[in-house]
Design an enzyme around this catalytic site. Structure first.
Site, PDB file in Angstrom:
ATOM      1  N   CYS A   1       0.853  -1.187   0.000  1.00 36.43           N
ATOM      2  CA  CYS A   1       0.000   0.000   0.000  1.00 36.43           C
ATOM      3  C   CYS A   1       0.888   1.236   0.000  1.00 36.43           C
ATOM      4  O   CYS A   1       1.879   1.292   0.745  1.00 36.43           O
ATOM      5  CB  CYS A   1      -0.896  -0.011   1.234  1.00 36.43           C
TER       6      CYS A   1
ATOM      7  N   HIS B   1     -10.154   1.301   1.137  1.00 39.67           N
ATOM      8  CA  HIS B   1      -9.656   2.631   1.520  1.00 39.67           C
ATOM      9  C   HIS B   1     -10.807   3.612   1.675  1.00 39.67           C
ATOM     10  O   HIS B   1     -10.863   4.357   2.653  1.00 39.67           O
ATOM     11  CB  HIS B   1      -8.698   3.186   0.457  1.00 39.67           C
TER      12      HIS B   1
ATOM     13  N   GLU C   1      -8.861  -0.603  -3.020  1.00 36.10           N
ATOM     14  CA  GLU C   1      -9.238   0.810  -3.112  1.00 36.10           C
ATOM     15  C   GLU C   1     -10.616   1.077  -2.502  1.00 36.10           C
ATOM     16  O   GLU C   1     -10.808   2.108  -1.848  1.00 36.10           O
ATOM     17  CB  GLU C   1      -9.167   1.311  -4.554  1.00 36.10           C
TER      18      GLU C   1
END
Length: 163
Positions: free
Chosen positions: A89, A135, A132
């Site tokens: 990441c 996130h 993603e």
């Protein structure tokens, strides 16, 4: 367009669930330009808006030479038996840890004009779509590690020079 600085582990924006983007917002186009520019640096497969300090639901991707973005993505499907994959990441630089991800994923969302967008794939694309969207929900990939691996990861991260 601007390559934006990546927020690192410990920054509160990475732990926040991102708000939907209101289409027509004058800042949305600028955000997307920055996401696209920032994801094109070598070694980057995906970049969520909160990783550049903006708590809005959008991410860019750079998989196998295909660069794009999606606004207000929703992970609508994962399938297959979760498998261990080596994952890193940008917000936890210098580290890769094994974690379980589904081998197939699909997200839906929109583009800047409000047109429907669907992204799906296997392998790295599936991994990026899951990573993603995590996130944007305020979750870092280390949260999905097995307990012992997570303890080791946290110990290593706390010793990193950037921490």
């Amino acid at each position: 367009m601007t390559v934006r600085e990546i927020r690192l582990f410990g920054d509160p924006v990475l732990r926040s669930s991102c708000d939907p983007i209101v289409l027509g917002d004058r800042h949305a186009a600028s955000l997307i330009e920055d996401l696209l520019e920032s994801v094109q640096l070598p070694g980057r497969a995906g970049l969520a808006a909160n990783q550049i300090g903006v708590a809005l639901r959008a991410f860019s991707y750079n998989i196998d030479g295909e660069v794009g973005y999606i606004i207000n993505p929703v992970l609508v499907e994962v399938s297959g038996e979760p498998e261990l994959v080596d994952e890193g990441c940008l917000s936890v630089p210098g580290f890769y840890f094994m974690r379980r991800r589904y081998p197939f994923a699909r997200v839906t969302g929109v583009d800047l004009d409000g047109n429907p967008v669907e992204l799906s794939g296997e392998g790295l694309m599936a991994q990026a779509l899951q990573h993603e969207t995590d996130h944007l929900d305020g979750h870092l990939y280390i949260e999905g590690l097995e307990p012992e691996a997570k303890r080791e990861a946290m110990r290593a991260i706390r010793q990193a020079p950037w921490y």
